[in-house]
Motif scaffolding. Structure first.
Motif: not given
Length: 559
Positions: A378, A414, A443
């Motif tokens: 990411v 997350f 993501l």
């Protein structure tokens, strides 16, 4: 894959049918042209709240219909349809329809079968994944983060769930055995007393019926005693009728040869003597069977009373008392042998727990390692998306045993920090909707998810950015559209960015027109010339210039 969206009398759309294809589909148009209407209509068929304001002014009802086609139905869709008893043949499209009345009422249908709105909501996550300025579902919801990380990290979630269920089943079996043993031990003295009482009586199957018949015979014998005594006297003695008949037969036998009629008379008398003898025997047998013995009658009645009292006590028929004895013995045997059985079940429970705990520890380690790889993937996407200062982290927490479950012993969420020095916070807590959309895109690209929804929709993910950032967004959307699913992915993007629009494999133009007081929204699929002209408009504004068309050519050629 979403193949068609049909809309009737929804807001500014009078009638519209749109066909969709795999790949990246882009929807563009002037601000206020009505792009949100398409998403509202799609939301209706996915179970969103029915708002009567969606029905076009002047119409009594509106409707939206979405068709999906799959090489194989997703598991979640198949299970939900099976539970609702809706059959879909292989290759048959899945058609969701929602009809909305101006008074606010609505009806839902799946392949023309009426269904509850709850079924549409149940199907929605497997069909459409929507990311926009105010996204509160999909990747933003931490409830789905663990499953996403598991797929990325290669965690065998199915084996973990199976081990959990096996452990829980073993634990329930051990708990039930312990509870049964405790209950049995508490009742042990009572069981012993009941068994002793039954053993002393020693009931036999069929005994009650036999005793009842014997009592009835004795009671009849008592009532018939006088008559039987008179009959006995009639047949006893040398002067009884039977003795006289036998004497007559002997005398007639001596003279029967003298005349045929005498012979016939002798034969008849012999028959009478035989019949009378049989009657005498039966009377004697009846007298014996109906013999009235007060002591024996009292014994039988006492026995019957005891049998029936115990039968009522145990709430069974008298003939079932022997089986009741066996059941009581079995319960007592279970108490005596219960310790060994409980020990075996507890050992099985501990073995199942150890297997699950081992798999959970392995899954936790895979998640921790996978989280580090995901964070790096990411992070590599954030810079090109103008999120250089932002940081992304996957938090994997080990849970106490009281919080273990079928997904293991880890909690996953997350987290992001959008500014240097800022604390990490949940993904949905960031202030900027544009940042949220780009984080989600980063993501999604990092996950390269193979088992997501049938179609992903990004609503104005490029708001507030342009140039290289918009190009990076377009490139990632196109890449994601190609990796979503088994090579036939589908992604729809509502965009104001020409760089994103140029990446589309299909391009839809949303336009609004007015005739007097009537305003309508229309959507058209653009050909190559139309795409070039629309991208040029997006580049130049109200007046399309030659320079804008040339730039549009370069954008289209560059992809």
């Amino acid at each position: 894959m979403l193949t068609r969206l049909a809309i009737r009398d929804i807001v500014l759309i009078e009638a519209l049918e749109l066909d969709f294809a795999p790949g990246l589909g882009v929807l563009t148009g002037e601000t206020g042209a009505g792009k949100s209407i398409l998403l509202d209509a799609l939301g209706l068929v996915l179970g969103d709240r029915a708002d009567s304001a969606l029905v076009r002014a002047g119409s009594e009802r509106g409707s939206a219909t979405a068709s999906f086609e799959f090489a194989a139905l997703p598991d979640a869709v198949r299970e939900a349809l099976a539970e609702a008893e809706i059959d879909i043949e292989p290759g048959e499209p899945l058609i969701l329809r929602r009809a909305l009345r101006a008074d606010g009422g609505s009806k839902a249908f799946v392949n023309d079968q009426p269904v509850g709105i709850a079924l549409l909501r149940q199907l929605a996550p497997a069909l459409v994944e929507l990311h926009g300025q105010h996204d509160d579902r999909g990747l933003v919801n931490p409830r789905g983060h663990r499953a996403l990380l598991d797929r990325f990290a290669g965690v065998d979630a199915a084996s973990l769930r199976a081990a959990w269920e096996a452990w829980q089943a073993a634990r329930r079996a051990a708990d039930a055995a312990r509870a049964a043993a405790a209950e049995a031990e508490a009742d042990q003295d009572l069981l012993l007393a009941h068994l002793a009482e039954l053993a002393a009586l020693a009931p036999e199957a069929g005994e009650e019926h036999e005793l009842a018949l014997r009592r009835a015979d004795m009671q009849k014998g008592e009532r018939l005693a006088g008559d039987l005594e008179v009959l006995r006297h009639l047949w006893d003695g040398s002067d009884s009728p039977l003795a006289q008949m036998r004497g007559a037969a002997r005398r007639l036998d001596r003279i029967a040869a003298e005349h045929p009629l005498l012979t016939d008379a002798l034969a008849a008398l012999d028959r009478a003597v035989i019949e009378a003898g049989e009657a005498e025997d039966k009377l004697a047998a009846a007298a014996l069977a109906l013999e009235h013995d007060p002591a024996e009658l009292d014994r039988i009645e006492t026995r019957l009373f005891d049998l029936r009292a115990l039968a009522r006590k145990h709430d069974v028929a008298a003939d079932a008392l022997p089986d009741t004895m066996l059941a009581l013995r079995a319960r007592l045997d279970a108490i005596e042998g219960g310790s060994a059985q409980i020990a075996a079940l507890e050992a099985a429970e501990q073995a199942a727990r150890a297997l699950y705990a081992g798999l959970a520890d392995e899954a936790h380690a895979q998640r921790v390692a996978g989280a580090a790889r995901l964070d790096a993937a990411v992070a590599a996407e954030l810079g090109p998306l103008k999120l250089d200062a932002a940081r992304f982290a996957t938090r994997v927490d080990a849970l106490g045993e009281d919080r273990w479950g079928p997904h293991g012993s880890s909690a996953v969420e997350f987290l992001i920090a959008t500014n240097p020095g800022a604390d990490f916070a949940p993904l949905g807590k960031i202030a900027s909707g544009g940042e949220l959309s780009r984080f989600i895109l980063a993501l999604k690209v990092a996950l390269a998810e193979q088992e997501g929804a049938a179609v992903m929709i990004f609503d104005e993910i490029d708001r507030g950015v342009g140039g290289a950032v918009a190009s990076a967004i377009g490139e990632r959307l196109a890449r994601l559209a190609g990796t979503n699913g088994d090579g036939g992915g589908q992604l729809l993007a509502v965009t104001h960015s020409p760089q994103v629009a140029a990446r589309g494999t299909t391009h839809y133009l949303i336009a609004k027109s007015s005739e007097g007081t009537v305003t309508r929204t229309s959507v058209s699929l653009l050909d190559e010339a139309g795409r070039k002209e629309e991208i040029a408009r997006m580049l130049s504004g109200a007046e399309v210039t030659p320079e804008a068309r040339a730039q549009a050519d370069r954008l289209l050629e560059g992809v």
